[in-house]
Design an enzyme around this catalytic site. Structure first.
Site: not given
Lengths: 95, 475
Positions: B76, B175, B151
């Site tokens: 990420k 997330s 997210s």
């Protein structure tokens, strides 16, 4: 809780942010709405509850106080938008 | 070449010499190229991944390869990786090059995982749909008109669409678990402090965890056992021993399972999700486990508690972005103060500014006790309740999300409606306990449903074993 535009200005200064008239208006509406929503916490009786201030179960994580290399001067300055050979450069503090 | 959907398959192919690491990397690179429009990857490290693959093929030939040789990992865009750009999907970090590597990522590299690129996400991890990103939105590979969740949307889609074997995301309030549910894969959030946060660009430090997306429980468990453990660079990281989770997946006992009435009877819950969750509970009963309904009247307060505390922590964490040390600096400033204000106002998106403003407000002297301290007190009540319940029961089962993946733009007008997406995931985050999302069928429109399982703090081994068992009885 209603956050008016005057309060938005004050909070924005604390947070080092700036809003024009339109976005201040929208921020005031959004924040007032969110605060109304979070205020439901007042329904919970917490009179004998200690606030929870840490989530880690580690206490006093000790280590040797020894010198180590973590990041060189060059590496630390590398990402600066403006720098000279030794320092970060910023605009004038006083005009 | 055949489709590699798990590291087990990759390992077997490598052992039988049917493939090599270069071919595996090329396979993923090709998929990444074909599926570029999904916008999951922000950067692909093509050259370094291929070089590493060649080195690994030599190492394998000599019998010296690490435990993750052949595993291809995406990370990420909030995890620092030395020499590569990291933006946290924000304009304010444009051009920032990491000068060090996240401990969790380094531990995977040390076991010979190949890092193939960095993955799109909501800015600073703030969002539930991956629509709030300076890199643009990520598409759900199952229905491109729908969000992948957030997210860690890019990390979820990368595994969903076979663009890497596993990926790392971060989970502050859901997330990892929510996008895993939206994309039909497995997403695990460990106990708070189980994995070092060193190198993770902080959002809310008392909630942030690094989590894992995978297609199998075993892959997830293997990556976790390598990432977890104390790190000198993160003084909150736990010194409790890490178990070899991937070798402890055998499950043959009868357990006690709780489900929370307030989740299953929530008016926000989509009917098919309720149905599929109840059907798993029925199966577990039929298998001889004890399944009991419990009440948790405080559940609805978890989300407001989460928003007060995380915005407060975010306002503090994000104060480091000032245009001095790294990232974007406004060209329009005339003195230092206007440089700070303009840099931050031009660099952060509206949602990030909203959270910084809220956080600054709840931490301000006149309102600190009424909002921040109050939320810290309710957090204690929620954490105590969860831990006590998990002392009486081995697991809590609930839906991961109230709805399946929604359409783009559906929640963009109303911040509170978007926040409600995290209704069921925040309990574990507020309490610090581990939680996993497993695929649990599909709804009428064919979108995946997630089943969430919570266990008590540091019970990752038990959580993985039970998850493995669930995937067997539900498939």
């Amino acid at each position: 809780m209603k956050i008016d535009k005057e309060s938005i200005k004050k909070i924005a200064h604390l947070a080092r942010l700036e809003f024009d008239e339109n976005s201040a208006e929208k921020m005031s509406k959004d924040m007032s709405k969110i605060l109304d929503w979070v205020e439901q916490l007042n329904e919970v009786d917490t009179s004998n509850v200690e606030p929870l201030t840490t989530m880690s179960s580690e206490v006093n994580d000790m280590r040797e106080d020894k010198v180590g290399t973590h990041m060189s001067h060059d590496e630390a300055l590398k990402n600066a938008p403006k720098r000279d050979s030794d320092y970060f450069r910023v605009p004038k503090v006083l005009e | 070449m055949e489709k590699f959907s798990s590291f087990d398959e990759i390992k077997k192919s490598l052992e039988k010499k049917e493939t090599d690491c270069r071919a595996i990397v090329e396979y993923y690179l090709k998929n990444i190229q074909t599926k570029a429009h999904l916008n999951a990857f922000v950067d692909v490290y093509e050259q370094s991944a291929l070089e590493k693959a060649d080195q690994l093929d030599e190492k394998i030939a000599k019998g010296k390869a690490g435990k993750l040789a052949g595993m291809v990992v995406g990370i990420k865009d909030v995890l620092n990786y030395q020499g590569q750009e990291a933006n946290a999907s924000s304009k304010i970090l444009k051009g920032y090059i990491s000068q060090f590597t996240t401990t969790a990522v380094q531990r995977l590299i040390d076991e010979d995982a190949i890092i193939i690129g960095r993955l799109n996400c909501d800015e600073f991890g703030m969002g539930s749909s991956n629509e709030n990103s300076a890199h643009g939105k990520v598409l759900n590979a199952l229905d491109e008109s729908r969000v992948p969740g957030g997210s860690s949307g890019g990390s979820a889609v990368a595994v969903q669409a076979n663009l890497c074997t596993v990926s790392l995301g971060t989970d502050t309030g859901g997330s990892v678990r929510q996008p895993a549910a939206f994309t039909g894969i497995i997403g695990m959030k460990p106990t708070y402090s189980r994995v070092s946060r060193w190198g993770l660009i902080a959002y809310a430090s008392s909630f942030d965890t690094i989590g894992i997306f995978s297609k199998t429980v075993k892959d997830n468990a293997l990556v976790m056992e390598i990432m977890a453990g104390h790190d000198e660079m993160d003084s909150t990281s736990s010194r409790k021993p890490v178990h070899p989770y991937s070798e402890l997946l055998h499950f043959d006992k009868k357990v006690k399972i709780a489900y929370i009435q307030e989740t299953i009877d929530s008016s926000a819950l989509q009917p098919e999700i309720k149905e599929n969750t109840l059907s798993v509970l029925e199966k577990l009963k039929a298998e001889g486990h004890e399944v009991e309904e419990v009440h948790f009247p405080l559940l609805k307060y978890a989300l407001p508690t989460y928003y007060i505390l995380t915005t407060a922590e975010a306002s503090s964490n994000l104060s480091r972005f000032d245009g001095v040390k790294y990232g974007y600096r406004t060209p329009n400033a005339h003195n230092l103060e206007s440089m700070y204000k303009l840099t931050r106002s031009e660099g952060f998106s509206e949602e990030v500014k909203r959270r910084i403003m809220l956080g600054t407000f709840v931490l301000s002297a006149s309102y600190y006790d009424a909002y921040f301290t109050k939320a810290q007190k309710v957090r204690r009540l929620i954490k105590d309740f969860s831990e006590n319940l998990l002392a009486d029961f081995d697991y809590i089962i609930m839906p991961t999300t109230p709805t399946t993946a929604f359409k783009f733009g559906e929640h963009s007008g109303d911040p509170v409606a978007m926040y409600l997406e995290d209704l069921f995931t925040v309990q574990a985050s507020v309490s610090g306990v581990p939680a996993i999302s497993l695929p649990n069928g599909k709804d009428k429109s064919g979108m995946p449903i997630g089943l969430q399982i919570l266990a008590n703090s540091f019970k990752e081994a038990e959580l993985y074993a039970f998850s493995n068992y669930i995937t067997q009885i539900t498939s």
